[in-house]
Design a protein around this motif. Sequence first.
Motif, PDB file in Angstrom:
ATOM      1  N   GLY A   1      14.399 -27.590 -32.307  1.00  0.00           N
ATOM      2  CA  GLY A   1      14.522 -26.563 -33.247  1.00  0.00           C
ATOM      3  C   GLY A   1      14.376 -25.344 -32.576  1.00  0.00           C
ATOM      4  N   VAL A   2      14.139 -23.960 -33.480  1.00  0.00           N
ATOM      5  CA  VAL A   2      14.020 -22.766 -32.894  1.00  0.00           C
ATOM      6  C   VAL A   2      12.682 -22.997 -32.238  1.00  0.00           C
ATOM      7  CG1 VAL A   2      15.584 -21.876 -34.488  1.00  0.00           C
ATOM      8  CG2 VAL A   2      13.192 -21.980 -35.170  1.00  0.00           C
ATOM      9  N   ALA A   3      11.520 -23.437 -32.651  1.00  0.00           N
ATOM     10  CA  ALA A   3      10.118 -23.321 -31.996  1.00  0.00           C
ATOM     11  C   ALA A   3      10.422 -24.036 -30.504  1.00  0.00           C
ATOM     12  CB  ALA A   3       9.071 -23.821 -33.084  1.00  0.00           C
ATOM     13  N   ALA A   4      10.891 -25.281 -30.723  1.00  0.00           N
ATOM     14  CA  ALA A   4      10.976 -26.071 -29.460  1.00  0.00           C
ATOM     15  C   ALA A   4      11.778 -25.078 -28.420  1.00  0.00           C
ATOM     16  CB  ALA A   4      11.600 -27.427 -29.592  1.00  0.00           C
ATOM     17  N   GLY A   5      12.885 -24.735 -29.044  1.00  0.00           N
ATOM     18  CA  GLY A   5      13.570 -24.038 -28.013  1.00  0.00           C
ATOM     19  C   GLY A   5      13.188 -22.917 -27.185  1.00  0.00           C
ATOM     20  N   GLU A   6      12.203 -22.093 -28.375  1.00  0.00           N
ATOM     21  CA  GLU A   6      11.724 -20.826 -27.713  1.00  0.00           C
ATOM     22  C   GLU A   6      10.470 -21.530 -26.689  1.00  0.00           C
ATOM     23  OE1 GLU A   6      10.621 -17.085 -26.863  1.00  0.00           O
ATOM     24  OE2 GLU A   6      12.241 -17.830 -28.019  1.00  0.00           O
ATOM     25  N   ALA A   7       9.872 -22.690 -26.683  1.00  0.00           N
ATOM     26  CA  ALA A   7       8.863 -23.115 -26.047  1.00  0.00           C
ATOM     27  C   ALA A   7       9.282 -23.282 -24.598  1.00  0.00           C
ATOM     28  CB  ALA A   7       8.231 -24.382 -26.655  1.00  0.00           C
ATOM     29  N   ILE A   8      10.796 -24.120 -24.618  1.00  0.00           N
ATOM     30  CA  ILE A   8      11.298 -24.133 -23.219  1.00  0.00           C
ATOM     31  C   ILE A   8      11.569 -22.839 -22.798  1.00  0.00           C
ATOM     32  CG2 ILE A   8      13.267 -25.130 -22.292  1.00  0.00           C
ATOM     33  CD1 ILE A   8      11.507 -27.241 -23.171  1.00  0.00           C
ATOM     34  N   GLY A   9      11.933 -21.725 -23.429  1.00  0.00           N
ATOM     35  CA  GLY A   9      12.413 -20.551 -23.174  1.00  0.00           C
ATOM     36  C   GLY A   9      10.986 -19.965 -22.199  1.00  0.00           C
ATOM     37  N   THR A  10      10.202 -20.007 -23.218  1.00  0.00           N
ATOM     38  CA  THR A  10       8.726 -19.416 -22.665  1.00  0.00           C
ATOM     39  C   THR A  10       8.218 -20.001 -21.336  1.00  0.00           C
ATOM     40  OG1 THR A  10       8.024 -18.917 -24.884  1.00  0.00           O
ATOM     41  CG2 THR A  10       6.328 -19.090 -23.083  1.00  0.00           C
ATOM     42  N   ALA A  11       8.646 -21.345 -21.175  1.00  0.00           N
ATOM     43  CA  ALA A  11       7.985 -22.139 -20.084  1.00  0.00           C
ATOM     44  C   ALA A  11       9.150 -21.579 -18.948  1.00  0.00           C
ATOM     45  CB  ALA A  11       8.395 -23.606 -20.085  1.00  0.00           C
ATOM     46  N   ALA A  12      10.371 -21.111 -18.892  1.00  0.00           N
ATOM     47  CA  ALA A  12      11.071 -20.883 -18.053  1.00  0.00           C
ATOM     48  C   ALA A  12      11.027 -19.312 -17.679  1.00  0.00           C
ATOM     49  CB  ALA A  12      12.520 -20.922 -18.351  1.00  0.00           C
ATOM     50  N   ASP A  13      10.245 -18.584 -18.486  1.00  0.00           N
ATOM     51  CA  ASP A  13      10.142 -17.254 -18.319  1.00  0.00           C
ATOM     52  C   ASP A  13       8.791 -17.194 -17.501  1.00  0.00           C
ATOM     53  OD1 ASP A  13      12.183 -16.215 -19.678  1.00  0.00           O
ATOM     54  OD2 ASP A  13      10.876 -15.769 -21.590  1.00  0.00           O
ATOM     55  N   ALA A  14       7.849 -17.994 -17.706  1.00  0.00           N
ATOM     56  CA  ALA A  14       6.642 -18.153 -17.247  1.00  0.00           C
ATOM     57  C   ALA A  14       7.051 -18.586 -15.699  1.00  0.00           C
ATOM     58  CB  ALA A  14       5.581 -19.038 -17.683  1.00  0.00           C
ATOM     59  N   ALA A  15       7.729 -19.366 -15.387  1.00  0.00           N
ATOM     60  CA  ALA A  15       8.053 -20.076 -13.957  1.00  0.00           C
ATOM     61  C   ALA A  15       8.817 -18.748 -13.278  1.00  0.00           C
ATOM     62  CB  ALA A  15       9.103 -21.339 -13.985  1.00  0.00           C
ATOM     63  N   LEU A  16       9.631 -18.264 -13.989  1.00  0.00           N
ATOM     64  CA  LEU A  16      10.260 -17.027 -13.236  1.00  0.00           C
ATOM     65  C   LEU A  16       9.410 -15.807 -12.987  1.00  0.00           C
ATOM     66  CD1 LEU A  16      13.397 -16.174 -12.401  1.00  0.00           C
ATOM     67  CD2 LEU A  16      13.378 -14.955 -15.001  1.00  0.00           C
ATOM     68  N   ALA A  17       8.438 -15.631 -13.891  1.00  0.00           N
ATOM     69  CA  ALA A  17       7.448 -14.635 -13.809  1.00  0.00           C
ATOM     70  C   ALA A  17       6.600 -14.904 -12.284  1.00  0.00           C
ATOM     71  CB  ALA A  17       6.470 -14.319 -14.806  1.00  0.00           C
ATOM     72  N   GLY A  18       6.124 -16.178 -12.394  1.00  0.00           N
ATOM     73  CA  GLY A  18       5.211 -16.574 -11.094  1.00  0.00           C
ATOM     74  C   GLY A  18       6.104 -17.045  -9.920  1.00  0.00           C
ATOM     75  N   ARG A  19       7.218 -17.257 -10.035  1.00  0.00           N
ATOM     76  CA  ARG A  19       8.028 -17.831  -8.995  1.00  0.00           C
ATOM     77  C   ARG A  19       7.449 -19.263  -8.728  1.00  0.00           C
ATOM     78  NH1 ARG A  19      12.771 -15.256  -7.872  1.00  0.00           N
ATOM     79  NH2 ARG A  19      12.530 -16.256  -5.775  1.00  0.00           N
ATOM     80  N   VAL A  20       7.364 -20.044  -9.624  1.00  0.00           N
ATOM     81  CA  VAL A  20       6.924 -21.128  -9.330  1.00  0.00           C
ATOM     82  C   VAL A  20       7.938 -22.326 -10.010  1.00  0.00           C
ATOM     83  CG1 VAL A  20       4.325 -20.540  -9.578  1.00  0.00           C
ATOM     84  CG2 VAL A  20       5.672 -21.467 -11.360  1.00  0.00           C
ATOM     85  N   PRO A  21       7.983 -23.799  -9.700  1.00  0.00           N
ATOM     86  CA  PRO A  21       8.738 -24.604 -10.298  1.00  0.00           C
ATOM     87  C   PRO A  21       8.602 -24.925 -11.680  1.00  0.00           C
ATOM     88  CG  PRO A  21       8.174 -25.243  -8.070  1.00  0.00           C
ATOM     89  CD  PRO A  21       7.160 -24.225  -8.638  1.00  0.00           C
ATOM     90  N   LEU A  22       9.626 -25.435 -12.438  1.00  0.00           N
ATOM     91  CA  LEU A  22       9.433 -25.731 -13.815  1.00  0.00           C
ATOM     92  C   LEU A  22       9.644 -27.386 -13.874  1.00  0.00           C
ATOM     93  CD1 LEU A  22       9.108 -25.205 -16.803  1.00  0.00           C
ATOM     94  CD2 LEU A  22      11.820 -24.986 -16.718  1.00  0.00           C
ATOM     95  N   ILE A  23       8.758 -27.843 -14.345  1.00  0.00           N
ATOM     96  CA  ILE A  23       8.883 -29.388 -14.768  1.00  0.00           C
ATOM     97  C   ILE A  23       9.061 -29.548 -16.277  1.00  0.00           C
ATOM     98  CG2 ILE A  23       7.931 -31.754 -14.646  1.00  0.00           C
ATOM     99  CD1 ILE A  23       6.600 -30.823 -11.978  1.00  0.00           C
ATOM    100  N   VAL A  24      10.169 -30.269 -16.866  1.00  0.00           N
ATOM    101  CA  VAL A  24      10.045 -30.440 -18.137  1.00  0.00           C
ATOM    102  C   VAL A  24      10.131 -32.229 -18.554  1.00  0.00           C
ATOM    103  CG1 VAL A  24      11.516 -30.282 -20.235  1.00  0.00           C
ATOM    104  CG2 VAL A  24      11.395 -28.552 -18.417  1.00  0.00           C
ATOM    105  N   VAL A  25       9.293 -32.560 -19.352  1.00  0.00           N
ATOM    106  CA  VAL A  25       9.191 -33.936 -19.720  1.00  0.00           C
ATOM    107  C   VAL A  25      10.050 -33.873 -21.177  1.00  0.00           C
ATOM    108  CG1 VAL A  25       7.694 -36.067 -20.136  1.00  0.00           C
ATOM    109  CG2 VAL A  25       7.176 -34.319 -18.322  1.00  0.00           C
ATOM    110  N   THR A  26      11.097 -34.970 -21.179  1.00  0.00           N
ATOM    111  CA  THR A  26      11.822 -34.840 -22.533  1.00  0.00           C
ATOM    112  C   THR A  26      11.560 -36.119 -23.054  1.00  0.00           C
ATOM    113  OG1 THR A  26      13.702 -35.804 -21.225  1.00  0.00           O
ATOM    114  CG2 THR A  26      13.446 -33.437 -21.363  1.00  0.00           C
ATOM    115  N   SER A  27      11.571 -35.986 -24.568  1.00  0.00           N
ATOM    116  CA  SER A  27      11.654 -37.175 -25.406  1.00  0.00           C
ATOM    117  C   SER A  27      11.946 -36.723 -26.776  1.00  0.00           C
ATOM    118  CB  SER A  27      10.310 -37.826 -25.442  1.00  0.00           C
ATOM    119  OG  SER A  27      10.163 -39.042 -26.206  1.00  0.00           O
TER     120      SER A  27
END
Length: 607
Positions: free
Chosen positions: A127-153
């Motif tokens: 939903g919108v909250a989950a999508g925003e959480a993934i977006g937030t994770a990507a933003d943090a990875a971009l800002a820190g220049r670090v990899p992103l790992i996502v565990v899906t279910s």
Amino acid sequence: MNATRGPAVDRSPSDWLRCPSCHTLVYRRRFERAHRVCPGCGAHTPLDAARRLDALLDPGSARPLTPTATVHDPLRFEDLQPYPDRLAAARAATGHEDAVRVALGTLAGHPVVLAVMDFAFMGGSLGVAAGEAIGTAADAALAGRVPLIVVTSSGGARMQEGALALMQMAKTSAAMAELDEAGLLTVTVVADPTYGGVAASFATLADVVVCEPGARMGFAGPRVIEQTIGERLPEGFQRAEFLLRHGLVDAVRPRGELRRTLAVLLAAARRPAEPDRPEATGPTRAAGVGDGAAARPEAGSVESVESVGPIGRPAHEVVAAARDPRRPTTRDHLAYWMDAFVELRGDRAGGDCPAIVGGLGLVEGRAMLVLGHQKGHTTADLVRANFAMASPAGYRKVVRLARLAEKIGVPLVTLIDTPGAHPGIEAEQQGQAGAIAGCLRVLAGLRVPVVAVVTGEGGSGGALALGVADRVLISANALYSVISPEGCAAILWKTREQSPAAARALGLDAGSLLELGVVDRVIAEPEGGAQADPPAASLALRDAVLETVAELASLDPAERVASRRRRFRAFGLPAASDAAGAGIGTGRVREDGDDYRDSDDYEEDSA
């Protein structure tokens, strides 16, 4: 307990529980220590987000990230109960605000952003909250220049939020695209199940997709598919092992091995590249790397190229030596070279060709992406690998992994040993010619160092598909040719019996190729050839590759690409010496750095 742990979930007071898969009784504490994997049947039961974060991140390193607040109940949706009531029940049951939790932390000492979906929260729906959480994770990875790992279910997009939930597929995909553009590694760990909008967006867009055993992933669920097409689905359909066979994921790893696998990937993708050793308790070897090769020995002395090689050897003997099934294969070389390695499989389009093997790893602490043709030592090995004759899926895998090397900035090393591309009906139907051409185009434009090594048989376009490189090395008893001697004899001499004459005429041996400038360096083999001492032969190649990569790494990336293209542009032109002066390799490199460009010099030193 880490900061990632949510409120305690009510548990049964019993010390024993029953495995939902095999129905045997399991001691609860043992079950929890194994991250909720049944010790009897190996079934991977659901793991909540808090436990997942604790299992993957280094103790005490997690720093939770809070996504931007999103709208609640945008449609005022109500079915058997109002949507706000469903949200409240899910929050009370899980202790989470929504289906995704995000944290900054370290994994085996490597900085990382980790986003974890929890199926217990409304089926992990997007939903919108989950999508925003993934977006937030990507933003943090971009800002820190670090990899992103996502565990899906996840069961898919959240119906109660309508078109806004659908839009999260585009939002999260765009976020993954930004990480691609920034050159940051992305990894998906697929837990059971992962369906619908999650599978059709960020889950499958990662550079590397690793599944837990038995995990299901697909766009439509099996029940919907069966009802739609009116057919019974094959056994194991959409399961992790099915996905691996069909080239849709890179690996299947038990939950207990995930942290180790991710540590190797993070070490290989680290910027800037540094000598590194991911956590290990002993000699590391990726599953399935070796062809029965012994443990890697220490490097021994190998005779120099001046004293060993095919110079003056009858061409038909060179052909026989190059095809000897005892020569080390790509998997053997990986076992001898690699400190740590993760094999990456599949073309992500429905196929995984066993004739091409590749992956990320560390060679003497240096990150590399290595891929190559895979033959075998026995008839059974050869049949399994399709005699190293790659299909279009194999060449699409080459392109995918080459682009990954480019994205994360690691050198690409290719090992060539094939009689040629697969000539079958299916290969033609699936676009064999275009797949090979795609390799040639992509490798010609990579900004990272590219080193190709002809280790055995370099046959035609199927070999060249892996041969567009800054430097091309060749083993002393290897060959590289436009066509097999037998094929040439059959066409031009009208009889295959003239294949020795064709071999001589084709100039396919290492000495002839060096004079033509097609290869840059001949790597000596032990007395009796690589088949007589595979470890020593392999380590000699490794050392030559490391030396060549180090030389290329100091060059400006744009000039490296321009030089590579000039190299191939100059083949066949009369002004070869001028081309060499422009940075194009046209001969073997001496220890003192001077090029062998004159045939008289070469003969004198060979003598």
